[in-house]
Write an enzyme that holds these catalytic residues in place. Structure first.
Site, PDB file in Angstrom:
ATOM      1  N   HIS A  62     -15.888 -10.579   2.004  1.00 46.42           N
ATOM      2  CA  HIS A  62     -15.841  -9.397   2.862  1.00 46.42           C
ATOM      3  C   HIS A  62     -16.150  -8.117   2.093  1.00 46.42           C
ATOM      4  CE1 HIS A  62     -11.741  -7.912   1.713  1.00 46.42           C
ATOM      5  NE2 HIS A  62     -11.465  -9.195   1.547  1.00 46.42           N
ATOM      6  N   ASP A 168     -10.770  -6.473  -4.299  1.00 41.86           N
ATOM      7  CA  ASP A 168     -10.613  -7.220  -3.048  1.00 41.86           C
ATOM      8  C   ASP A 168     -11.459  -6.515  -1.985  1.00 41.86           C
ATOM      9  OD1 ASP A 168      -9.745  -8.661  -0.871  1.00 41.86           O
ATOM     10  OD2 ASP A 168      -7.711  -7.826  -0.854  1.00 41.86           O
ATOM     11  N   GLU A 202     -12.300  -7.649   7.337  1.00 44.54           N
ATOM     12  CA  GLU A 202     -11.329  -8.671   6.961  1.00 44.54           C
ATOM     13  C   GLU A 202      -9.930  -8.082   6.848  1.00 44.54           C
ATOM     14  OE1 GLU A 202      -8.969 -11.257   4.142  1.00 44.54           O
ATOM     15  OE2 GLU A 202      -9.469  -9.124   4.051  1.00 44.54           O
ATOM     16  N   GLU A 203      -9.854  -6.859   6.304  1.00 44.35           N
ATOM     17  CA  GLU A 203      -8.545  -6.269   6.003  1.00 44.35           C
ATOM     18  C   GLU A 203      -7.783  -5.834   7.252  1.00 44.35           C
ATOM     19  OE1 GLU A 203      -7.204  -6.484   3.267  1.00 44.35           O
ATOM     20  OE2 GLU A 203      -8.716  -6.552   1.685  1.00 44.35           O
ATOM     21  N   HIS A 313      -4.814  -4.094  -3.997  1.00 39.90           N
ATOM     22  CA  HIS A 313      -4.594  -3.120  -2.924  1.00 39.90           C
ATOM     23  C   HIS A 313      -3.995  -1.828  -3.468  1.00 39.90           C
ATOM     24  CE1 HIS A 313      -4.801  -5.792   0.938  1.00 39.90           C
ATOM     25  NE2 HIS A 313      -5.717  -6.146   0.037  1.00 39.90           N
TER      26      HIS A 313
END
Length: 340
Positions: A62, A168, A202-203, A313
């Site tokens: 992603h 990420d 995605e998140e 994150h």
């Protein structure tokens, strides 16, 4: 290898605002693949024909990162923000941010001289983002409600470590670009028709991948991720999900999904045969696009391979570059040499 990692992590792109990341990737893969297409959700998919066209393999990562949106413009010229994706408010205090990738801002913080209760968590509803504006009229000329806000972090490498925001999942995107380069430069052909999907959103609920898969109709998939390490210095090993430096992370179960046994075992056997260090994800919190694929069409079986990221994150995430390289080697073997 890793030619794209620095630039990818520094580009701003929260969920639904991945356009700068998508444009960068498109520019890198033009003339390297047989077909490129986008869909209504903003997913970018690159197609490479394989030796056996009877099966379709989807490789997925992603593009979106966690971040924020402007949700309030205050009378004093400061801004209120709300998180897009899971961002612990404890990592936001005093941080430098970028609004729309252009305007530098800083998050308020009470100095210790005035606030003795240092364990208090400052929630988003009391955060104020200062960008040098004196009043609401001045700030409203430059910033709008709904504007994207990201951490302002420059990529850094030292020895075999790298520090950045958005590992990420820009590590997954970067590995896919490396795989496309391998295909293009070495005249190698994947085992099956292969679709490299750079996914959106995605998140915020695993939203993009299902739309892309509905068009691709893959027989199986491999999801590439940046995943939680949890090996913080203050944590004991029993609380670690993974450990940076211990190799690619192979997931057998996470929130919302138990991974396909046959694909999982194929990934494990391939890592063993290559003789590379690998590890299992030992905590099941968090999810990936594999959960969405399991609910799409006829239920698409998938495996998940990740690069472990410490302080994920957050504005300062750390990876071991040896983990990145071994993840690339493992996925390259699965795409170009392995039969499922």
């Amino acid at each position: 290898m890793r030619e794209y990692l620095k630039e990818l992590t520094e580009i701003p792109g929260i969920a639904s605002r991945e356009e700068q990341v998508r444009d960068y990737i498109k520019n890198q893969i033009e003339n390297k693949v047989d077909e490129i297409f986008e869909d209504n959700m903003g997913n970018l998919t690159a197609f490479v024909p394989g030796k056996d066209p009877s099966k379709r393999l989807m490789i997925d990562a992603h593009m979106d990162e966690v971040g924020f949106m402007i949700t309030k413009i205050n009378d004093d010229g400061t801004f209120g923000i709300s998180p897009v994706g899971g961002v612990d408010p404890r990592v936001v205090k005093s941080q430098r941010l970028k609004i729309e990738g252009k305007i530098t801002a800083v998050v308020n913080s009470m100095p210790i001289h005035l606030e003795k209760e240092t364990s208090k968590v400052v929630n988003y509803d009391v955060m104020k983002i200062y960008a040098g504006f004196s009043n609401k009229e001045e700030s409203s000329e430059k910033v709008n409600l709904g504007d994207m806000v990201t951490f302002d972090t420059s990529y850094l490498e030292k020895d075999h470590y790298a520090l950045a925001k958005a590992f990420d999942d820009r590590v997954g995107c970067s590995i896919m670009l490396d795989l496309i380069d391998f295909y293009h430069k070495n005249n190698e052909t994947p085992t099956y028709d292969t679709y490299f999907n750079f996914a959106t959103q995605e998140e915020t609920g695993l939203r993009g991948t299902g739309t892309a898969a509905s068009k691709i109709k893959p027989d199986f998939a491999i999801v590439l991720e940046g995943t939680t390490a949890g090996d913080n210095p203050e944590n004991t090993p029993d609380k670690w999900a993974t450990h940076i430096g211990n190799g690619p992370v192979l997931t057998f179960m996470h929130s919302g999904l138990v991974l396909n046994k046959e694909i999982f075992e194929k990934i494990v056997d391939t890592a063993k045969n290559l003789g590379i260090k690998y590890q299992y994800k030992m905590r099941t919190a968090g999810g990936t696009d594999a959960a969405r694929l399991a609910k799409t069409l006829y239920g698409i079986p998938a495996g998940v391979i990740s690069v472990p990221c410490r302080y994920i994150h957050s504005p300062q995430s750390i990876i071991d570059l040896n983990d990145y390289e071994n993840t690339f080697i493992l996925v390259r073997e699965l795409v170009f040499k392995t039969e499922f």
